[in-house]
Design a protein around this motif. Structure first.
Motif, PDB file in Angstrom:
ATOM      1  N   GLN A  21       4.912   4.946   7.688  1.00 12.10           N
ATOM      2  CA  GLN A  21       6.114   5.063   6.921  1.00 12.10           C
ATOM      3  C   GLN A  21       6.423   6.474   6.538  1.00 12.10           C
ATOM      4  O   GLN A  21       5.156   7.324   6.651  1.00 12.10           O
ATOM      5  CB  GLN A  21       5.603   4.661   5.424  1.00 12.10           C
ATOM      6  CG  GLN A  21       6.714   4.874   4.342  1.00 12.10           C
ATOM      7  CD  GLN A  21       6.437   4.343   2.921  1.00 12.10           C
ATOM      8  OE1 GLN A  21       5.162   4.407   2.469  1.00 12.10           O
ATOM      9  NE2 GLN A  21       7.170   3.731   2.311  1.00 12.10           N
ATOM     10  N   ILE A  22       7.524   6.954   6.883  1.00 10.19           N
ATOM     11  CA  ILE A  22       7.930   8.208   6.715  1.00 10.19           C
ATOM     12  C   ILE A  22       7.821   8.841   5.428  1.00 10.19           C
ATOM     13  O   ILE A  22       8.063   8.253   4.362  1.00 10.19           O
ATOM     14  CB  ILE A  22       9.585   8.601   7.202  1.00 10.19           C
ATOM     15  CG1 ILE A  22       9.720   8.190   8.589  1.00 10.19           C
ATOM     16  CG2 ILE A  22       9.861   9.957   6.932  1.00 10.19           C
ATOM     17  CD1 ILE A  22      10.913   7.967   9.124  1.00 10.19           C
ATOM     18  N   VAL A  23       7.283  10.091   5.231  1.00  9.36           N
ATOM     19  CA  VAL A  23       6.916  10.663   4.040  1.00  9.36           C
ATOM     20  C   VAL A  23       7.922  11.690   3.669  1.00  9.36           C
ATOM     21  O   VAL A  23       8.517  11.883   2.513  1.00  9.36           O
ATOM     22  CB  VAL A  23       5.380  11.230   3.904  1.00  9.36           C
ATOM     23  CG1 VAL A  23       5.256  11.949   2.614  1.00  9.36           C
ATOM     24  CG2 VAL A  23       4.232  10.249   4.011  1.00  9.36           C
ATOM     25  N   GLN A  24       8.381  12.450   4.792  1.00  8.58           N
ATOM     26  CA  GLN A  24       9.358  13.607   4.489  1.00  8.58           C
ATOM     27  C   GLN A  24       9.750  13.772   6.055  1.00  8.58           C
ATOM     28  O   GLN A  24       9.237  13.668   7.160  1.00  8.58           O
ATOM     29  CB  GLN A  24       8.665  14.853   4.111  1.00  8.58           C
ATOM     30  CG  GLN A  24       7.603  15.491   4.773  1.00  8.58           C
ATOM     31  CD  GLN A  24       7.238  16.704   3.758  1.00  8.58           C
ATOM     32  OE1 GLN A  24       7.420  16.837   2.801  1.00  8.58           O
ATOM     33  NE2 GLN A  24       6.174  17.590   4.526  1.00  8.58           N
ATOM     34  N   ASP A  25      11.157  14.344   5.997  1.00 10.61           N
ATOM     35  CA  ASP A  25      11.662  14.825   7.482  1.00 10.61           C
ATOM     36  C   ASP A  25      12.454  15.809   6.847  1.00 10.61           C
ATOM     37  O   ASP A  25      12.776  16.314   5.620  1.00 10.61           O
ATOM     38  CB  ASP A  25      12.375  13.744   7.735  1.00 10.61           C
ATOM     39  CG  ASP A  25      13.894  13.247   7.368  1.00 10.61           C
ATOM     40  OD1 ASP A  25      14.751  13.383   7.866  1.00 10.61           O
ATOM     41  OD2 ASP A  25      13.780  13.104   6.071  1.00 10.61           O
ATOM     42  N   ASN A  26      13.122  16.732   8.103  1.00 13.23           N
ATOM     43  CA  ASN A  26      13.810  17.805   7.964  1.00 13.23           C
ATOM     44  C   ASN A  26      15.506  17.392   7.734  1.00 13.23           C
ATOM     45  O   ASN A  26      16.419  18.406   7.473  1.00 13.23           O
ATOM     46  CB  ASN A  26      13.790  18.820   9.040  1.00 13.23           C
ATOM     47  CG  ASN A  26      14.256  18.427  10.335  1.00 13.23           C
ATOM     48  OD1 ASN A  26      14.443  17.249  10.322  1.00 13.23           O
ATOM     49  ND2 ASN A  26      13.817  19.201  11.299  1.00 13.23           N
ATOM     50  N   ALA A  40       4.614  11.486   8.453  1.00 11.77           N
ATOM     51  CA  ALA A  40       4.457   9.942   8.079  1.00 11.77           C
ATOM     52  C   ALA A  40       2.930   9.654   7.651  1.00 11.77           C
ATOM     53  O   ALA A  40       1.993  10.352   8.180  1.00 11.77           O
ATOM     54  CB  ALA A  40       5.060   9.275   9.218  1.00 11.77           C
ATOM     55  N   ARG A  41       2.829   8.529   7.132  1.00 10.29           N
ATOM     56  CA  ARG A  41       1.448   7.834   7.035  1.00 10.29           C
ATOM     57  C   ARG A  41       1.260   6.698   8.159  1.00 10.29           C
ATOM     58  O   ARG A  41       2.471   6.086   8.129  1.00 10.29           O
ATOM     59  CB  ARG A  41       1.224   7.607   5.376  1.00 10.29           C
ATOM     60  CG  ARG A  41       1.172   8.625   4.565  1.00 10.29           C
ATOM     61  CD  ARG A  41       0.849   8.153   3.237  1.00 10.29           C
ATOM     62  NE  ARG A  41       2.201   7.327   2.710  1.00 10.29           N
ATOM     63  CZ  ARG A  41       2.248   7.034   1.515  1.00 10.29           C
ATOM     64  NH1 ARG A  41       1.393   7.145   0.674  1.00 10.29           N
ATOM     65  NH2 ARG A  41       3.204   6.349   1.115  1.00 10.29           N
ATOM     66  N   ARG A  59       0.860  -1.301  -0.058  1.00  9.00           N
ATOM     67  CA  ARG A  59       0.105  -0.096   0.076  1.00  9.00           C
ATOM     68  C   ARG A  59       0.886   1.257  -0.016  1.00  9.00           C
ATOM     69  O   ARG A  59       0.378   2.173  -0.717  1.00  9.00           O
ATOM     70  CB  ARG A  59      -0.798   0.033   1.241  1.00  9.00           C
ATOM     71  CG  ARG A  59      -1.819   1.248   1.640  1.00  9.00           C
ATOM     72  CD  ARG A  59      -2.509   1.597   0.257  1.00  9.00           C
ATOM     73  NE  ARG A  59      -3.316   2.805   0.656  1.00  9.00           N
ATOM     74  CZ  ARG A  59      -4.678   2.941   0.744  1.00  9.00           C
ATOM     75  NH1 ARG A  59      -5.327   1.936   0.923  1.00  9.00           N
ATOM     76  NH2 ARG A  59      -5.269   4.028   0.907  1.00  9.00           N
ATOM     77  N   MET A  60       1.696   1.239   0.788  1.00 10.21           N
ATOM     78  CA  MET A  60       2.583   2.465   0.960  1.00 10.21           C
ATOM     79  C   MET A  60       3.695   2.579  -0.152  1.00 10.21           C
ATOM     80  O   MET A  60       4.117   3.604  -0.392  1.00 10.21           O
ATOM     81  CB  MET A  60       3.320   2.251   2.302  1.00 10.21           C
ATOM     82  CG  MET A  60       2.347   2.603   3.418  1.00 10.21           C
ATOM     83  SD  MET A  60       3.092   2.837   5.090  1.00 10.21           S
ATOM     84  CE  MET A  60       2.131   3.254   6.015  1.00 10.21           C
TER      85      MET A  60
END
Length: 184
Positions: free
Chosen positions: A128-133, A109-110, A53-54
């Motif tokens: 699940q990580i989508v974005q980070d700094n 994350a989702r 899914r992710m």
């Protein structure tokens, strides 16, 4: 068609099927020995379903978000990591997304979470990580978009605190995560 085939849910996506398999592995009508044998298979099915899914880059947040509105994990949570005294804050939203602040790290994350706890009282969780700094977290580690995590959540009776565990056991957990918002 055999009678057992009628128990297989129809028209479930891979994530729902993985959660269904995990629920079957913890169902009260199944003998304990069969549950124990089925649990690793169900957990792998859930992990595979979540990965599927992710991995769909264009996929929106999980469609089960309507059911998440009343889920006990929805809300604002804080956990203090004992070894460092550092705090992590989790903003878990009913649309299947969350934001985490840990040290200098901020990420989005989702997530997916089982709608009901297992017989042992644990909710299966995947994110699940989508974005980070790109900054380090409380432990000095950096996250990467796409990174997956699987855990089991165990809530106190008042649902004001929970532990995040590696398995359906209280032997390897972090927490307690304490609710910061009052609207739960």
């Amino acid at each position: 068609m055999t009678r057992t085939a009628s128990f297989l849910p129809r028209r479930l996506g891979p994530v729902a099927l993985g959660l269904w398999a995990l629920a079957c592995a913890t169902a009260t009508l199944v003998p304990a020995a069969a549950q124990a044998a089925a649990r690793p298979l169900a957990q792998r099915a859930l992990q595979g379903a979540v990965l599927h899914r992710m991995a769909q880059a264009a996929a929106p947040a999980p469609s089960a978000s309507v059911a998440l509105g009343g889920h006990p994990v929805i809300g604002l949570w804080d956990v203090e990591l004992e070894d460092s005294g550092c705090h992590e804050t989790y903003d878990v939203r009913p649309d299947g997304t969350l934001s985490v602040t840990s040290g200098r790290q901020m990420l989005d994350a989702r997530f997916l979470v089982a709608p009901e706890p297992s017989e042992e009282g644990f909710y299966a969780w995947a994110d699940q990580i989508v974005q980070d700094n790109g900054e380090p977290d409380c432990l000095g580690e950096r996250a990467e978009p796409g990174q997956l995590a699987f855990a089991f959540l165990y809530f106190d009776r008042g649902r004001r605190e929970f532990l995040m565990c590696e398995s359906e056991s209280l032997e390897s957990c972090i927490g307690p995560f304490k609710r910061l918002d009052d609207d739960a």
